[in-house]
Design an enzyme around this catalytic site. Structure first.
Site, PDB file in Angstrom:
ATOM      1  N   SER A 196     -35.271 -18.474  54.161  1.00 57.33           N
ATOM      2  CA  SER A 196     -34.013 -17.744  53.963  1.00 57.33           C
ATOM      3  C   SER A 196     -32.952 -18.500  53.192  1.00 57.33           C
ATOM      4  O   SER A 196     -31.800 -18.620  53.624  1.00 57.33           O
ATOM      5  CB  SER A 196     -33.433 -17.320  55.309  1.00 57.33           C
ATOM      6  OG  SER A 196     -34.303 -16.444  55.915  1.00 57.33           O
ATOM      7  N   SER A 197     -33.337 -18.972  52.038  1.00 63.16           N
ATOM      8  CA  SER A 197     -32.340 -19.603  51.179  1.00 63.16           C
ATOM      9  C   SER A 197     -31.259 -18.597  50.791  1.00 63.16           C
ATOM     10  O   SER A 197     -30.083 -18.947  50.675  1.00 63.16           O
ATOM     11  CB  SER A 197     -33.002 -20.162  49.929  1.00 63.16           C
ATOM     12  OG  SER A 197     -33.782 -19.158  49.307  1.00 63.16           O
ATOM     13  N   ASP A 237     -31.840 -13.156  59.508  1.00 64.52           N
ATOM     14  CA  ASP A 237     -31.617 -14.373  58.728  1.00 64.52           C
ATOM     15  C   ASP A 237     -30.131 -14.717  58.651  1.00 64.52           C
ATOM     16  O   ASP A 237     -29.724 -15.863  58.847  1.00 64.52           O
ATOM     17  CB  ASP A 237     -32.166 -14.206  57.299  1.00 64.52           C
ATOM     18  CG  ASP A 237     -33.631 -13.834  57.292  1.00 64.52           C
ATOM     19  OD1 ASP A 237     -34.276 -13.931  58.351  1.00 64.52           O
ATOM     20  OD2 ASP A 237     -34.131 -13.432  56.228  1.00 64.52           O
ATOM     21  N   HIS A 268     -40.390  -9.187  61.838  1.00 65.92           N
ATOM     22  CA  HIS A 268     -40.310  -7.774  61.444  1.00 65.92           C
ATOM     23  C   HIS A 268     -39.895  -6.880  62.624  1.00 65.92           C
ATOM     24  O   HIS A 268     -40.213  -5.698  62.649  1.00 65.92           O
ATOM     25  CB  HIS A 268     -41.634  -7.285  60.831  1.00 65.92           C
ATOM     26  CG  HIS A 268     -41.903  -7.914  59.491  1.00 65.92           C
ATOM     27  ND1 HIS A 268     -41.348  -7.449  58.329  1.00 65.92           N
ATOM     28  CD2 HIS A 268     -42.638  -9.003  59.153  1.00 65.92           C
ATOM     29  CE1 HIS A 268     -41.743  -8.197  57.313  1.00 65.92           C
ATOM     30  NE2 HIS A 268     -42.514  -9.155  57.793  1.00 65.92           N
ATOM     31  N   ALA A 307     -40.018 -20.026  50.413  1.00 68.23           N
ATOM     32  CA  ALA A 307     -40.833 -20.586  51.495  1.00 68.23           C
ATOM     33  C   ALA A 307     -40.688 -19.789  52.788  1.00 68.23           C
ATOM     34  O   ALA A 307     -41.296 -20.112  53.793  1.00 68.23           O
ATOM     35  CB  ALA A 307     -40.460 -22.047  51.725  1.00 68.23           C
ATOM     36  N   GLY A 308     -39.851 -18.763  52.758  1.00 70.65           N
ATOM     37  CA  GLY A 308     -39.622 -17.973  53.971  1.00 70.65           C
ATOM     38  C   GLY A 308     -38.589 -18.612  54.889  1.00 70.65           C
ATOM     39  O   GLY A 308     -38.544 -18.336  56.084  1.00 70.65           O
TER      40      GLY A 308
HETATM   41  C1  GLA Z   1     -37.127 -11.444  56.174  1.00 65.40           C
HETATM   42  C2  GLA Z   1     -35.935 -10.537  56.437  1.00 65.40           C
HETATM   43  C3  GLA Z   1     -35.562 -10.507  57.919  1.00 65.40           C
HETATM   44  C4  GLA Z   1     -36.788 -10.235  58.790  1.00 65.40           C
HETATM   45  C5  GLA Z   1     -37.950 -11.131  58.384  1.00 65.40           C
HETATM   46  C6  GLA Z   1     -39.214 -10.788  59.116  1.00 65.40           C
HETATM   47  O1  GLA Z   1     -36.801 -12.792  56.411  1.00 65.40           O
HETATM   48  O2  GLA Z   1     -34.813 -10.958  55.686  1.00 65.40           O
HETATM   49  O3  GLA Z   1     -34.545  -9.554  58.149  1.00 65.40           O
HETATM   50  O4  GLA Z   1     -37.128  -8.889  58.755  1.00 65.40           O
HETATM   51  O5  GLA Z   1     -38.215 -11.074  56.997  1.00 65.40           O
HETATM   52  O6  GLA Z   1     -39.085 -11.034  60.468  1.00 65.40           O
END
Ligand code: GLA
Length: 382
Positions: free
Chosen positions: A122-123, A168, A32, A119-120
């Site tokens: 970034s698909s 991402d 963030h 899952a975090g």
């Molecule tokens: C998501 C957003 C990113 C970033 C993260 C947190 O993945 O797409 O731009 O802000 O959250 O670090």
């Protein structure tokens, strides 16, 4: 995956296409911070999206998603947005390329991915980068790599409702096997750091929790940060982003801003510094410090930024209890994974305990992904 995609493309469109791919990402630290003009420290992973694609000589896009087993067709004008959420990413990339003066004509594509959804990892950035890169090559637009990443980011903003930062898409486009990349999100300067922690493993533990309202909560965090930066700017006009502010400048405005905004900003200002500290520690081979800073990030994300959840806090606590070197929630939060830096000799015991104890508490096992830092957007074959 490649052979399957090529066969499907041939079956649907009667031709051979070109093959492109891009990657999901991890982030060692710097969460963030991107939309606050701070540092991030991501790398692309060996899980991504692949497409077989070829211009079709019409003004229509014909898409087939192997994962959804669904096809769609759309035109390239603003009014032609498809209804399926998965197709809007590709439509957005087409539109954002056109808005930048790039040429996009009709094409056929079949695509699939192996980035776990929600899952975090970034698909969606992997999908955007794959198509941004592929369209740039297919239509000879010569758009530079940063702009390709921004095409993905603008797609999120304008077609998917997430006011995300650049991390991402940047990681997905610029990723390089074996290296993490430290990016200054304000100046866009970046540096590759070879990352092979001798004697340690990096493992993701996926809580499999997905929060429906994640994108609106994410946008709210961003608004909090912008309000805090605006308050600080009144006293310190050079503060463009929250990352430009000193901690004491935040204290000066504490009474003027909502407490919630204060806590969000407190986290961000600390996190920007932690990225620099982690990079220094890595250069010294000091993984204990790296790990300790990861725990600090988790604390901040959980208590100040409030983007963790019970399941992720549980995994983090367990890691601490078992003397895992570092552990924290990764990505936007509201579910998804923890990223863990684990000594090799502790790895098996930690994974076993995480699976058993998590299942005993939450009724299902978490998923385990070992991290391999890999290349980002690329052409596989033509
Ligand atoms: C998501 C957003 C990113 C970033 C993260 C947190 O993945 O797409 O731009 O802000 O959250 O670090």
């Amino acid at each position: 995956m490649q052979t399957k995609l090529q066969e499907k493309f041939k079956a649907l469109f009667g031709k051979e296409g070109r093959v492109f791919a891009s990657a999901g990402r991890i982030n060692l630290i710097g969460e963030h911070t991107d939309y606050n003009g701070g540092y991030v420290f991501p790398g692309a992973i060996d899980k991504g999206i692949m497409t077989v694609i070829l211009p079709n000589g019409t003004s229509k896009v014909r898409l087939f998603s192997m994962d959804y087993n669904e096809s769609t067709e759309f035109g390239l004008e603003e009014a032609d947005a498809p209804s399926q959420a998965w197709a809007r990413y590709v439509f957005g990339v087409c539109r954002e390329t056109i808005k930048r003066g790039g040429k996009v004509e009709g094409f056929d594509a079949v695509f699939a991915g192996d980035v776990p959804l929600g899952a975090g990892l970034s698909s969606s950035a992997a999908l955007e980068s794959t198509f941004a890169f592929a369209l740039n090559e297919l239509f000879g637009n010569g758009i530079d790599k940063f702009e390709l990443a921004k095409i993905g980011q603008s797609t999120e903003h304008n077609y998917c409702g997430v006011k995300c930062g650049i991390m991402d898409q940047f990681a997905s486009v610029f990723g390089k096997a074996g290296s993490l990349i430290r990016l200054n999100c304000k100046t866009l300067e970046y540096k590759y750091f070879p990352f092979k922690p001798e004697g340690y493993k990096v493992v993701l533990i996926d809580s499999c929790v997905k929060h429906e309202l994640a994108s609106s909560a994410y946008n709210k965090r961003r608004e909090s940060c912008e309000r805090a930066a605006a308050a600080i700017r009144k006293n310190h006009p050079d503060v463009e982003f929250l990352s430009d502010a000193k901690r004491v400048w935040l204290d000066e405005v504490r009474a003027e801003i909502p407490e919630e905004d204060f806590l969000r900003a407190e986290y961000v200002i600390g996190e920007v510094q932690r990225v620099l500290d982690v990079c220094d520690a890595l250069e010294r081979g000091d993984y204990e410090t790296v790990g300790e800073l990861m725990y600090q990030t988790h604390f901040g994300l959980s208590r100040l930024y409030e983007v963790s959840c019970e399941e992720l806090d549980f995994l983090n606590k367990l890691a601490r209890k078992m003397d895992v070197t570092g552990s924290r929630v990764m990505g936007g939060g509201f579910g998804g994974c923890t990223i863990n830096l684990v000594k090799e000799e502790l790895y098996d015991a930690f994974i076993k305990a995480a699976k058993e104890q998590f299942a005993a508490k939450f009724g299902h096992e978490p998923k385990i992904y070992n991290v391999v830092i890999s290349d980002g957007a690329r052409e596989i074959c033509r």
